[in-house]
Write a protein that holds these residues in place. Structure first.
Motif, PDB file in Angstrom:
ATOM      1  N   HIS A  87       0.806  -1.353  -0.419  1.00  0.00           N
ATOM      2  CA  HIS A  87       0.032   0.300   0.259  1.00  0.00           C
ATOM      3  C   HIS A  87       0.711   1.129  -0.119  1.00  0.00           C
ATOM      4  CE1 HIS A  87      -3.625  -1.556   0.803  1.00  0.00           C
ATOM      5  NE2 HIS A  87      -3.166  -3.006   1.167  1.00  0.00           N
ATOM      6  N   THR A  88       0.226   2.531  -0.870  1.00  0.00           N
ATOM      7  CA  THR A  88       0.982   3.541  -0.386  1.00  0.00           C
ATOM      8  C   THR A  88       0.124   4.559   0.179  1.00  0.00           C
ATOM      9  OG1 THR A  88       1.546   3.347  -3.021  1.00  0.00           O
ATOM     10  CG2 THR A  88       1.366   5.901  -0.957  1.00  0.00           C
ATOM     11  N   PHE A  89       0.716   4.566   1.649  1.00  0.00           N
ATOM     12  CA  PHE A  89      -0.077   5.495   2.575  1.00  0.00           C
ATOM     13  C   PHE A  89      -0.742   6.609   2.873  1.00  0.00           C
ATOM     14  CE2 PHE A  89       1.012   1.146   4.607  1.00  0.00           C
ATOM     15  CZ  PHE A  89       0.304   0.977   4.564  1.00  0.00           C
ATOM     16  N   ILE A  90      -1.871   7.391   2.302  1.00  0.00           N
ATOM     17  CA  ILE A  90      -1.590   9.163   2.331  1.00  0.00           C
ATOM     18  C   ILE A  90      -2.653   9.113   3.649  1.00  0.00           C
ATOM     19  CG2 ILE A  90      -2.930  10.787   1.158  1.00  0.00           C
ATOM     20  CD1 ILE A  90      -1.699   8.843  -1.072  1.00  0.00           C
ATOM     21  N   GLY A  91      -1.369   9.950   3.418  1.00  0.00           N
ATOM     22  CA  GLY A  91      -1.957  10.620   5.599  1.00  0.00           C
ATOM     23  C   GLY A  91      -2.419  12.263   5.161  1.00  0.00           C
ATOM     24  N   CYS A  92      -3.447  11.665   5.722  1.00  0.00           N
ATOM     25  CA  CYS A  92      -4.327  13.132   6.092  1.00  0.00           C
ATOM     26  C   CYS A  92      -4.796  13.060   7.540  1.00  0.00           C
ATOM     27  CB  CYS A  92      -5.620  12.680   5.368  1.00  0.00           C
ATOM     28  SG  CYS A  92      -5.917  12.043   4.175  1.00  0.00           S
ATOM     29  N   LEU A 150      -4.038   3.204   0.543  1.00  0.00           N
ATOM     30  CA  LEU A 150      -4.746   3.661   1.920  1.00  0.00           C
ATOM     31  C   LEU A 150      -4.804   5.140   2.104  1.00  0.00           C
ATOM     32  CD1 LEU A 150      -4.461   0.469   3.423  1.00  0.00           C
ATOM     33  CD2 LEU A 150      -4.767   2.638   4.838  1.00  0.00           C
ATOM     34  N   ALA A 151      -6.391   5.671   2.787  1.00  0.00           N
ATOM     35  CA  ALA A 151      -5.691   7.023   3.186  1.00  0.00           C
ATOM     36  C   ALA A 151      -5.402   6.730   4.849  1.00  0.00           C
ATOM     37  CB  ALA A 151      -7.216   7.553   3.493  1.00  0.00           C
ATOM     38  N   VAL A 152      -5.381   7.180   6.098  1.00  0.00           N
ATOM     39  CA  VAL A 152      -4.674   7.568   7.126  1.00  0.00           C
ATOM     40  C   VAL A 152      -4.710   8.466   7.568  1.00  0.00           C
ATOM     41  CG1 VAL A 152      -2.746   7.109   8.757  1.00  0.00           C
ATOM     42  CG2 VAL A 152      -2.237   5.287   6.090  1.00  0.00           C
ATOM     43  N   PHE A 153      -6.069   8.331   8.581  1.00  0.00           N
ATOM     44  CA  PHE A 153      -6.546   9.773   8.711  1.00  0.00           C
ATOM     45  C   PHE A 153      -6.211   9.259  11.503  1.00  0.00           C
ATOM     46  CE2 PHE A 153      -9.196   8.504   6.942  1.00  0.00           C
ATOM     47  CZ  PHE A 153     -11.201   8.666   7.122  1.00  0.00           C
ATOM     48  N   GLN A 199     -16.762   5.715  -1.211  1.00  0.00           N
ATOM     49  CA  GLN A 199     -18.077   5.954  -2.556  1.00  0.00           C
ATOM     50  C   GLN A 199     -17.193   5.873  -3.888  1.00  0.00           C
ATOM     51  OE1 GLN A 199     -19.732  10.486  -2.744  1.00  0.00           O
ATOM     52  NE2 GLN A 199     -21.434   8.748  -1.364  1.00  0.00           N
ATOM     53  N   ALA A 200     -15.440   6.104  -3.605  1.00  0.00           N
ATOM     54  CA  ALA A 200     -14.618   5.984  -4.271  1.00  0.00           C
ATOM     55  C   ALA A 200     -14.080   4.671  -5.204  1.00  0.00           C
ATOM     56  CB  ALA A 200     -13.677   7.019  -4.738  1.00  0.00           C
ATOM     57  N   GLY A 201     -14.647   3.889  -3.436  1.00  0.00           N
ATOM     58  CA  GLY A 201     -13.590   2.283  -3.603  1.00  0.00           C
ATOM     59  C   GLY A 201     -12.268   2.458  -2.258  1.00  0.00           C
ATOM     60  N   ILE A 202     -11.782   4.338  -2.276  1.00  0.00           N
ATOM     61  CA  ILE A 202     -10.590   3.977  -1.141  1.00  0.00           C
ATOM     62  C   ILE A 202     -10.357   3.072   0.275  1.00  0.00           C
ATOM     63  CG2 ILE A 202      -8.626   5.386  -0.913  1.00  0.00           C
ATOM     64  CD1 ILE A 202      -9.641   5.211  -3.765  1.00  0.00           C
ATOM     65  N   ALA A 203      -9.215   2.678   0.406  1.00  0.00           N
ATOM     66  CA  ALA A 203      -9.157   2.003   1.565  1.00  0.00           C
ATOM     67  C   ALA A 203      -9.043   3.096   2.651  1.00  0.00           C
ATOM     68  CB  ALA A 203      -8.323   0.710   0.980  1.00  0.00           C
ATOM     69  N   PHE A 204      -9.381   2.485   3.473  1.00  0.00           N
ATOM     70  CA  PHE A 204      -8.904   3.749   4.705  1.00  0.00           C
ATOM     71  C   PHE A 204      -8.521   3.404   5.987  1.00  0.00           C
ATOM     72  CE2 PHE A 204     -13.154   4.528   5.201  1.00  0.00           C
ATOM     73  CZ  PHE A 204     -13.540   4.538   5.987  1.00  0.00           C
ATOM     74  N   ALA A 205      -7.891   4.458   7.482  1.00  0.00           N
ATOM     75  CA  ALA A 205      -7.426   3.301   8.375  1.00  0.00           C
ATOM     76  C   ALA A 205      -7.897   4.285   9.726  1.00  0.00           C
ATOM     77  CB  ALA A 205      -5.897   2.417   8.361  1.00  0.00           C
ATOM     78  N   ARG A 206      -8.517   4.458  10.360  1.00  0.00           N
ATOM     79  CA  ARG A 206      -8.118   5.839  11.089  1.00  0.00           C
ATOM     80  C   ARG A 206      -7.289   5.019  12.260  1.00  0.00           C
ATOM     81  NH1 ARG A 206     -14.427   7.395  12.787  1.00  0.00           N
ATOM     82  NH2 ARG A 206     -14.479   5.057  13.053  1.00  0.00           N
ATOM     83  N   VAL A 207      -7.198   6.022  12.974  1.00  0.00           N
ATOM     84  CA  VAL A 207      -5.781   5.719  14.172  1.00  0.00           C
ATOM     85  C   VAL A 207      -6.517   7.080  15.228  1.00  0.00           C
ATOM     86  CG1 VAL A 207      -4.140   5.065  12.694  1.00  0.00           C
ATOM     87  CG2 VAL A 207      -3.974   6.688  13.458  1.00  0.00           C
ATOM     88  N   ASN A 208      -6.041   5.996  16.403  1.00  0.00           N
ATOM     89  CA  ASN A 208      -6.177   6.855  17.485  1.00  0.00           C
ATOM     90  C   ASN A 208      -5.375   8.617  17.421  1.00  0.00           C
ATOM     91  OD1 ASN A 208      -6.361   8.211  20.018  1.00  0.00           O
ATOM     92  ND2 ASN A 208      -7.308   5.675  20.923  1.00  0.00           N
ATOM     93  N   PRO A 209      -6.032   9.488  17.494  1.00  0.00           N
ATOM     94  CA  PRO A 209      -5.281  10.571  18.002  1.00  0.00           C
ATOM     95  C   PRO A 209      -3.823  10.071  18.716  1.00  0.00           C
ATOM     96  CG  PRO A 209      -7.432  10.839  18.107  1.00  0.00           C
ATOM     97  CD  PRO A 209      -7.635   9.750  18.157  1.00  0.00           C
ATOM     98  N   LYS A 210      -4.307   9.549  20.445  1.00  0.00           N
ATOM     99  CA  LYS A 210      -3.142  10.046  21.265  1.00  0.00           C
ATOM    100  C   LYS A 210      -1.691   9.074  20.734  1.00  0.00           C
ATOM    101  CE  LYS A 210      -4.076  10.139  25.500  1.00  0.00           C
ATOM    102  NZ  LYS A 210      -4.156   9.690  26.840  1.00  0.00           N
ATOM    103  N   THR A 211      -2.218   8.027  19.524  1.00  0.00           N
ATOM    104  CA  THR A 211      -1.516   7.313  19.826  1.00  0.00           C
ATOM    105  C   THR A 211      -0.513   7.980  18.440  1.00  0.00           C
ATOM    106  OG1 THR A 211      -2.454   5.345  20.269  1.00  0.00           O
ATOM    107  CG2 THR A 211      -0.963   5.719  18.228  1.00  0.00           C
ATOM    108  N   ALA A 212      -1.170   8.414  17.610  1.00  0.00           N
ATOM    109  CA  ALA A 212      -0.682   8.914  16.337  1.00  0.00           C
ATOM    110  C   ALA A 212       0.358  10.234  16.990  1.00  0.00           C
ATOM    111  CB  ALA A 212      -1.508   9.705  15.495  1.00  0.00           C
ATOM    112  N   ARG A 213       0.168  10.748  18.053  1.00  0.00           N
ATOM    113  CA  ARG A 213       0.777  12.212  18.811  1.00  0.00           C
ATOM    114  C   ARG A 213       1.994  11.476  19.272  1.00  0.00           C
ATOM    115  NH1 ARG A 213       2.653  15.724  17.273  1.00  0.00           N
ATOM    116  NH2 ARG A 213       3.915  16.803  18.899  1.00  0.00           N
ATOM    117  N   GLY A 246       2.232  -1.118   9.280  1.00  0.00           N
ATOM    118  CA  GLY A 246       1.622  -1.909   8.143  1.00  0.00           C
ATOM    119  C   GLY A 246      -0.343  -2.071   8.518  1.00  0.00           C
ATOM    120  N   LEU A 247      -0.278  -0.901   8.985  1.00  0.00           N
ATOM    121  CA  LEU A 247      -1.834  -0.148   9.956  1.00  0.00           C
ATOM    122  C   LEU A 247      -3.082  -1.061   7.945  1.00  0.00           C
ATOM    123  CD1 LEU A 247      -2.217   3.087   9.989  1.00  0.00           C
ATOM    124  CD2 LEU A 247      -1.745   1.475  11.564  1.00  0.00           C
TER     125      LEU A 247
END
Length: 160
Positions: free
Chosen positions: A5-10, A50-53, A69-83, A111-112
Motif C-alpha cells: 500500500h501507499t499510505f496517504i497521510g491526512c 490507503l488513506a490514514v487519518f 464511494q470512490a472505493g479507496i481503503a482507509f484506516a483511522r488511528v487513535n489521535p493520542k497514538t498518532a501524537r 502496516g495498517l
C-alpha cells in the motif's frame, strides 16, 4: 502476490484537510467539503492507496464517505497514538503538515490495515453537520461525576 500500500497521510481539521502523498513527497491542503473530498478520492488508486487519518468523530465523517464511494481503503488511528508516534520520531512541533507526514509514516511502519467502509443505512440516518459548526447536536451542560450533592442547612450532622 503481496500488494504494498501507499499510505496517504491526512490531517483533518474542521475546515481544511492537509494531505501528504509519499509518491510525490508533496503536501496539499483541501477544504473539508464534499466536492473537494470527492475530487481528492477520485485521484487516488483503489488498488494501492490507503488513506490514514485520526479518528476525529464528525470531522472525519465526510472524508470516510467520499473515500468509500470512490472505493479507496482507509484506516483511522487513535489521535493520542498518532501524537506519541510523532513524538517518538522526534517531531515535537505540532503542525498540520507534520501530522499528515507522520500519519503517512505511521501507516508504513505499522502496516495498517483497511477499516470496513461505513454502513450506508446507518450513515443515511445521521445528517452531516452544517459547515462551520462543531456538532450536529447541541451539547447540554451537565454536572456529571463532578457534581457534589448539596446538604440542606438544617440537616443534622453526627459526630462520634
Amino acid at each position: 502476490m503481496t500488494i504494498h500500500h501507499t499510505f496517504i497521510g491526512c490531517d483533518i481539521g474542521k475546515d481544511m484537510i492537509d494531505i501528504f502523498d509519499p509518491k510525490t513527497a508533496r503536501f496539499c491542503r483541501i477544504p473539508n467539503e464534499q466536492t473537494a473530498l470527492s475530487a481528492f478520492a477520485c485521484r487516488l488508486d483503489p488498488a494501492t492507496d490507503l488513506a490514514v487519518f485520526e479518528a476525529t468523530g464528525h470531522c472525519d465523517r465526510l472524508l470516510r464517505l467520499c473515500l468509500a464511494q470512490a472505493g479507496i481503503a482507509f484506516a483511522r488511528v487513535n489521535p493520542k497514538t498518532a501524537r506519541r508516534f510523532a513524538e517518538a520520531r522526534g517531531r515535537l512541533a505540532k503542525t498540520d503538515r507534520i501530522d499528515a507526514r507522520s500519519l503517512c509514516e505511521m501507516g508504513t511502519m505499522f502496516g495498517l490495515t483497511a477499516e470496513a467502509p461505513p454502513c450506508p443505512e446507518r450513515e443515511r440516518r445521521r445528517p452531516l453537520p452544517a459547515a462551520g459548526t462543531s456538532s450536529s447536536m447541541p451539547v447540554q451542560p451537565s454536572a456529571g461525576i463532578f457534581a457534589m450533592p448539596s446538604i440542606p442547612p438544617s440537616a443534622p450532622t453526627s459526630r462520634p
